[in-house]
Design a protein around this motif. Structure first.
Motif, PDB file in Angstrom:
ATOM      1  N   UNK A 119      63.664   3.963 -32.987  1.00 45.87           N
ATOM      2  CA  UNK A 119      64.940   4.186 -32.365  1.00 45.87           C
ATOM      3  C   UNK A 119      64.524   4.893 -30.954  1.00 45.87           C
ATOM      4  N   UNK A 120      65.483   4.804 -30.139  1.00 44.23           N
ATOM      5  CA  UNK A 120      65.184   5.437 -28.836  1.00 44.23           C
ATOM      6  C   UNK A 120      65.247   6.748 -28.843  1.00 44.23           C
ATOM      7  N   UNK A 176      50.894  13.742 -19.083  1.00 45.14           N
ATOM      8  CA  UNK A 176      51.274  13.487 -20.479  1.00 45.14           C
ATOM      9  C   UNK A 176      52.339  12.222 -20.649  1.00 45.14           C
ATOM     10  N   UNK A 177      52.059  11.426 -21.920  1.00 48.64           N
ATOM     11  CA  UNK A 177      52.824  10.313 -22.107  1.00 48.64           C
ATOM     12  C   UNK A 177      53.627  10.486 -23.333  1.00 48.64           C
ATOM     13  N   UNK A 178      55.067  10.280 -23.245  1.00 46.33           N
ATOM     14  CA  UNK A 178      55.818  10.284 -24.258  1.00 46.33           C
ATOM     15  C   UNK A 178      56.589   9.042 -24.446  1.00 46.33           C
ATOM     16  N   UNK A 179      56.409   8.146 -25.706  1.00 41.91           N
ATOM     17  CA  UNK A 179      56.985   7.287 -25.999  1.00 41.91           C
ATOM     18  C   UNK A 179      58.374   7.315 -26.219  1.00 41.91           C
ATOM     19  N   UNK A 180      59.345   6.748 -25.930  1.00 43.63           N
ATOM     20  CA  UNK A 180      60.557   7.123 -25.687  1.00 43.63           C
ATOM     21  C   UNK A 180      61.271   5.804 -26.818  1.00 43.63           C
ATOM     22  N   UNK A 181      60.376   4.711 -27.143  1.00 40.73           N
ATOM     23  CA  UNK A 181      60.847   3.821 -27.803  1.00 40.73           C
ATOM     24  C   UNK A 181      61.558   2.537 -26.914  1.00 40.73           C
TER      25      UNK A 181
END
Length: 354
Positions: A2-3, A280-285
């Motif tokens: 999910x996002x 930093x990398x954040x996967x949001x979907x």
């Protein structure tokens, strides 16, 4: 997947009597525009950026008071997976607490058997959080690294238990973990500079060797994107150090075949006065990511040394190779840039992006 709407920014400030750590929820929905701009493969000038104020803290964490100023340190780890991206906070006495930003609720967690060193390597697999604390070359502490898991047990009492896990084999146990990723839902792949790739099976708790002739070309955690069937992370660029660490993609399901790394363009080009400190990398979907970069100015800057955070929302989509200028824009991938925001921070702050 999910996002994900919120990215968590934790800021630590040190006081004479008490340090405090504040968690802020950065709402990424407002970063995404209806008509984003494709990122050119070659940046020509510094990008425009919106200056903004940070939202008010959603939660404040205090470590136990210590007369030793340097002892009031905490570590923050993301417990993702099936737990809606909760935050595990660890203080200098090894006690842990779980904070759920969605419910704005706190619950106790089992203590760790050792004090984690900053920064530490952690990753979520399913319901469990795995913590690998390797020895540092500049650390005075003796002994090998520690590998523990906060394992979720769905029994009479639904809770996490802290379990010691088999230590990694050499040379992984002798070196700092340079990159790591969750592969196939149950395996954690880790690699060091020139040391090969090693796999920890979270079901059998056994280590194995994946490859000795190559390493994961990322720095830090690489996250799997279901929409593209690829792992995304930062890879080093051999160009300008201020513009280092570009978003890249790799297929780790190719069997024994050496995978091809697809580098994407730099999403934000800083002014000349800013020096890159960390990324930093954040996967949001759904192919969407938040890229957070921290920059500092030199001490001889007119305002002294300053610290800035830049958060950028990007989207990665497939494109035809003919439209991709022969793969110059990521080999069949195209980056769409949305908004960027810059925040000015206290130059002595510690920070985490989760």
């Amino acid at each position: 997947m999910s996002t994900r709407r919120f990215v968590y920014l934790v800021l630590g400030e040190f006081g004479r009597r008490r340090s405090n750590y504040t968690l802020r929820n950065i709402d990424m929905e407002r970063f995404f525009l209806p008509r984003p701009t494709p990122v050119p493969s070659v940046a020509s000038a510094a990008d425009a950026v919106e200056y903004a104020s940070l939202p008010c803290p959603a939660m404040t964490f205090y470590p136990p008071f210590s007369k030793l100023f340097a002892n009031q340190k905490m570590e923050f780890l993301l417990l993702g997976g099936n737990h809606s991206n909760a935050v595990v906070a660890v203080d200098q006495t090894c006690r842990t607490v779980l904070y759920d930003p969605g419910e704005h609720a706190v619950r106790t967690m089992p203590a760790l058997p050792y004090q984690v060193r900053l920064p530490t390597t952690s990753v979520t697999v399913g319901d469990d959080l795995y913590i690998l604390d390797m020895p540092r070359h500049d650390d005075d502490a003796d002994g090998d690294g520690c590998f523990y898991g906060l394992i979720y047990e769905d029994g009479l009492n639904e809770d996490w238990r802290c379990r010691a896990l088999p230590p990694p084999p050499p040379p992984l146990s002798d070196l700092h973990v340079h990159s790591y990723a969750v592969v196939g839902d149950t395996e954690i792949w880790m690699s060091t500079h020139g040391g090969g790739i090693y796999c920890f099976d979270t079901v059998s708790h056994a280590w194995s060797t994946v490859a000795t002739g190559w390493t994961l070309p990322f720095t830090g955690l690489a996250e799997y994107c279901h929409e593209h069937g690829l792992w995304f992370g930062f890879s080093r660029s051999n160009r300008d150090m201020r513009r280092n660490f570009v978003l890249s993609a790799l297929d780790l399901d190719g069997g024994s075949k050496l995978p091809v790394l697809h580098r994407l363009p730099l999403e934000f080009t800083p002014p000349d006065a800013l020096n890159l400190e960390s990324s930093y990398l954040v996967n949001l979907g759904h192919g969407k990511f938040c890229i957070a970069r921290f920059f500092h100015t030199d001490e001889d800057h007119r305002d002294g040394e300053e610290l800035f955070a830049v958060l950028t929302a990007v989207e990665v989509e497939r494109c035809d190779d003919d439209d991709d200028a022969g793969g110059a824009n990521g080999g069949g991938l195209r980056m769409l840039k949305h908004r960027s925001e810059m925040y000015k921070l206290n130059s002595e702050m510690m920070y985490w992006v989760l």
